[in-house]
Write a protein that holds these residues in place. Structure first.
Motif, mmCIF file in Angstrom:
data_model
loop_
_atom_site.group_PDB
_atom_site.id
_atom_site.type_symbol
_atom_site.label_atom_id
_atom_site.label_comp_id
_atom_site.label_asym_id
_atom_site.label_seq_id
_atom_site.Cartn_x
_atom_site.Cartn_y
_atom_site.Cartn_z
ATOM 1 N N ALA A 254 -5.210 23.433 37.518
ATOM 2 C CA ALA A 254 -4.960 24.857 37.722
ATOM 3 C C ALA A 254 -3.921 25.075 38.818
ATOM 4 O O ALA A 254 -3.676 24.220 39.669
ATOM 5 N N LEU A 255 -3.316 26.266 38.807
ATOM 6 C CA LEU A 255 -2.376 26.677 39.842
ATOM 7 C C LEU A 255 -3.085 27.590 40.830
ATOM 8 O O LEU A 255 -3.865 28.462 40.439
ATOM 9 N N GLU A 256 -2.816 27.396 42.102
ATOM 10 C CA GLU A 256 -3.400 28.270 43.122
ATOM 11 C C GLU A 256 -2.743 29.643 43.047
ATOM 12 O O GLU A 256 -1.557 29.772 42.759
ATOM 13 N N ARG A 257 -3.524 30.696 43.318
ATOM 14 C CA ARG A 257 -3.034 32.064 43.162
ATOM 15 C C ARG A 257 -3.301 32.907 44.404
ATOM 16 O O ARG A 257 -4.204 32.628 45.173
ATOM 17 N N VAL A 258 -2.508 33.965 44.543
ATOM 18 C CA VAL A 258 -2.711 34.985 45.564
ATOM 19 C C VAL A 258 -2.572 36.346 44.896
ATOM 20 O O VAL A 258 -1.632 36.579 44.127
ATOM 21 N N THR A 259 -3.529 37.231 45.166
ATOM 22 C CA THR A 259 -3.454 38.612 44.703
ATOM 23 C C THR A 259 -3.101 39.497 45.889
ATOM 24 O O THR A 259 -3.764 39.437 46.925
ATOM 25 N N ALA A 260 -2.065 40.316 45.740
ATOM 26 C CA ALA A 260 -1.620 41.217 46.812
ATOM 27 C C ALA A 260 -1.837 42.661 46.385
ATOM 28 O O ALA A 260 -1.293 43.102 45.366
ATOM 29 N N ARG B 165 2.304 26.862 33.108
ATOM 30 C CA ARG B 165 0.925 27.339 32.971
ATOM 31 C C ARG B 165 -0.069 26.435 33.685
ATOM 32 O O ARG B 165 -1.075 26.904 34.196
ATOM 33 N N GLN B 166 0.179 25.135 33.683
ATOM 34 C CA GLN B 166 -0.715 24.230 34.373
ATOM 35 C C GLN B 166 0.050 22.982 34.781
ATOM 36 O O GLN B 166 1.118 22.683 34.242
ATOM 37 N N ARG B 167 -0.483 22.270 35.747
ATOM 38 C CA ARG B 167 0.160 21.057 36.236
ATOM 39 C C ARG B 167 -0.611 19.846 35.745
ATOM 40 O O ARG B 167 -1.792 19.962 35.358
ATOM 41 N N PRO B 168 -0.002 18.667 35.759
ATOM 42 C CA PRO B 168 -0.789 17.467 35.483
ATOM 43 C C PRO B 168 -1.920 17.359 36.493
ATOM 44 O O PRO B 168 -1.807 17.862 37.628
ATOM 45 N N PRO B 169 -3.024 16.760 36.149
ATOM 46 C CA PRO B 169 -4.188 16.756 37.054
ATOM 47 C C PRO B 169 -3.847 16.168 38.422
ATOM 48 O O PRO B 169 -3.244 15.103 38.522
ATOM 49 N N GLY B 170 -4.208 16.920 39.471
ATOM 50 C CA GLY B 170 -4.022 16.439 40.829
ATOM 51 C C GLY B 170 -2.588 16.406 41.310
ATOM 52 O O GLY B 170 -2.309 15.848 42.385
ATOM 53 N N PHE B 171 -1.649 17.022 40.596
ATOM 54 C CA PHE B 171 -0.248 16.972 41.004
ATOM 55 C C PHE B 171 -0.036 17.854 42.228
ATOM 56 O O PHE B 171 -0.591 18.938 42.331
ATOM 57 N N PRO B 172 0.794 17.415 43.194
ATOM 58 C CA PRO B 172 0.939 18.163 44.450
ATOM 59 C C PRO B 172 1.639 19.503 44.266
ATOM 60 O O PRO B 172 2.434 19.689 43.333
ATOM 61 N N SER B 173 1.346 20.427 45.182
ATOM 62 C CA SER B 173 1.929 21.769 45.160
ATOM 63 C C SER B 173 2.851 21.972 46.351
ATOM 64 O O SER B 173 2.703 21.338 47.393
ATOM 65 N N THR B 174 3.771 22.900 46.207
ATOM 66 C CA THR B 174 4.716 23.219 47.270
ATOM 67 C C THR B 174 4.106 24.235 48.226
ATOM 68 O O THR B 174 2.979 24.704 48.040
ATOM 69 N N ASN B 175 4.883 24.617 49.239
ATOM 70 C CA ASN B 175 4.482 25.681 50.158
ATOM 71 C C ASN B 175 5.093 27.016 49.753
ATOM 72 O O ASN B 175 5.138 27.948 50.544
#
Length: 499
Positions: A184-190, A475-485
């Motif tokens: 999954a991708l991390e999300r922010v709701t504003a 839509r999704q990343r490979p499992p455990g793939f690193p995320s940016t800032n």
């Protein structure tokens, strides 16, 4: 024809009883006006009325001793006493709780004709909220601000901020939703608010935290001795430093997606008349914000692993070979002992190296797989998907290759001659290396997925390089793939809702 309603008084009947009868007669007359005369005014008892219903307050019956009614429209007929009784039985006053009585109490009414009393106002619910489309300049400025605020709020789950921009005061509540599993991708709701001439305006913006797999190519430090020449990059490209281009009369690089760099310019060593618009097909933006590379890319650092995932922890150098039926074999290169597993699963498979363990890999991947080594991953041959997502949109095959230091493509003695095909998202924290580049070029390195690295070596003349983006990574990343800032607006209608 005129319709007159009258009553003959018995001296013994009280004034109060007369008032009650007169009130009923008024309502009956109004009902029959609608039933029999309304058609002349475009009213059909079988149709839904198109005008508002206006209720007229009747004076107190005790203060009236008679009433004069206006004549019915031409063409109406006089109702019989039976019809009057039936209409009176059907007549019922409206519920009192739906009417807001704003008329003044009438005074005594004489036998002479009186003007019609003021109508009663009917209370209505507030209408729907209005929306206003933001100017494009405000949308762009607000999106940039929220992306910056989301990146600054990485360590908190909830943050409230206020700021002023172009003379308008803004406030926002940012709520962070961590990825609930490895793909999954991390999300922010504003939730954003502003005011305009005393009216409160709000809008809701959803942002995603970008994974490194969402860049076709991302490079932290560009090697000044490397120039992009006979290369084609389909998708998003970013570098945290100046990069170099080389074009001549025969060949020129092509960027088919948007190019961004933190540098203010790039090195253009082109020979001939190659125009930037021909090279940067998706446009270029300089002076952008930096994308930081993490010191460690542990697969479970940003999201919990699937409880049903299969995890192989490897303490020694290991060679891994994948097969199209979902099976795989891995061999300890110190002891040369092999293990084979032919039990495909619908959950991710992790190969986690520890210490100085290097992973050597090739084959055909079926399912969701991640390879991680803190030191080195060597791609020894073609790595492709059992179900190609370019021809089958339902493909569920994903491969992530993650090393905190180096991802390497060894020489032709190992990889063989000809083209090399890699279907994967690749992350090399220090360097992506193609060895033996001094060999005469005979082939092409094709990467379908993405490539992120601290820096990259030259690939020419051994390989011309073509990197094609796997759009499923949006839509999704490979499992455990690193995320940016970095965060990016994912879902927003660009409108204010006014209250």
């Amino acid at each position: 024809m005129e319709l007159a309603l009258s009553s003959r008084f018995d001296p013994r009947i009280s004034r109060k009883m007369f008032g009650i009868a007169a009130s009923a007669a008024v309502h009956v007359a109004l009902l029959f006006f609608i039933m029999f005369g309304g058609n002349q005014f475009g009213i059909d008892s079988g149709d839904t009325p198109t005008s508002k219903l206006v209720l007229i307050e009747e004076p107190d019956a005790e203060q009236r001793d008679g009433v004069d009614l206006a004549p019915l429209p031409a063409g109406s007929t006089t109702p019989s006493e039976v019809e009057l009784d039936q209409a009176l039985a059907r007549l019922a006053p409206p519920p009192s709780d739906t009417i807001e009585d704003q008329a003044e109490e009438p005074g005594p009414v004489d036998d002479v004709e009186s003007p019609a009393p003021a109508p009663i106002t009917i209370a209505t619910a507030e209408g729907p909220q209005s929306t206003v489309i933001m100017p494009s300049t405000e949308q762009a400025a607000l999106a940039r601000r929220l992306e910056q605020l989301a990146a600054e709020a990485l360590k908190s789950s909830r943050q409230e901020v206020t700021w002023e921009q172009d003379g308008r005061q803004y406030s926002a509540l940012l709520i962070r939703e961590r990825a609930n599993e490895g793909t999954a991708l991390e999300r922010v709701t504003a939730q954003v608010s502003a005011s305009d001439h005393g009216r409160q305006m709000t809008t809701m913006v959803n942002l995603n935290r970008l994974a490194f797999s969402q860049f076709t190519q991302m490079v932290d430090r560009w090697d000044p001795q490397v120039a992009i020449h006979d290369d084609e990059i389909v998708g998003r490209f970013h570098t945290n430093s100046r990069f170099s281009l080389l074009a001549d009369s025969r060949k020129a690089p092509k960027f088919l997606g948007k190019v961004t760099t933190t540098a203010r310019s790039f090195n253009n060593e082109s020979i001939g008349r190659s125009r930037e618009s021909d090279i940067f097909r998706g446009g270029i933006e300089t002076g952008t914000s930096e994308i930081e590379l993490p010191e460690s890319s542990q697969p479970f650092a940003l999201a919990p692993g699937d409880e049903q995932a299969r995890v192989h922890r490897l303490a020694a150098d290991t060679r891994i070979r994948f097969f199209a039926d979902g099976s795989y074999r891995w061999t300890d290169l110190n002891t040369m002992q092999s293990q084979y597993l032919n039990e495909p699963i619908d959950h991710p498979v992790y190969f986690i190296g520890s210490g100085k363990a290097a992973l050597h890999v090739q084959g055909v991947v079926a399912g969701q797989v991640l390879l991680y080594s803190p030191r080195l991953i060597v791609i020894e041959g073609n790595l492709t998907y059992a179900t190609d997502p370019r021809t089958d949109a339902d493909s569920e095959d994903y491969l992530g290759i993650v090393s905190d230091r180096v991802v390497e493509i060894p020489g032709p003695a190992i990889t063989g001659g000809g083209d090399l095909e890699i279907d994967a998202a690749i992350y090399a924290g220090r360097r992506f290396v193609v060895t033996d580049i001094d060999r005469g070029r005979t082939s092409t390195l094709r990467i379908y997925g993405s490539l992120a690295a601290g820096t990259i070596s030259a690939t020419e003349p051994r390989y011309a390089t073509k990197i094609d983006y796997d759009t499923r990574f949006e839509r999704q990343r490979p499992p455990g793939f690193p995320s940016t800032n970095r965060y990016e607006v994912a879902n927003w209608d660009g409108q204010w809702t006014q209250r």
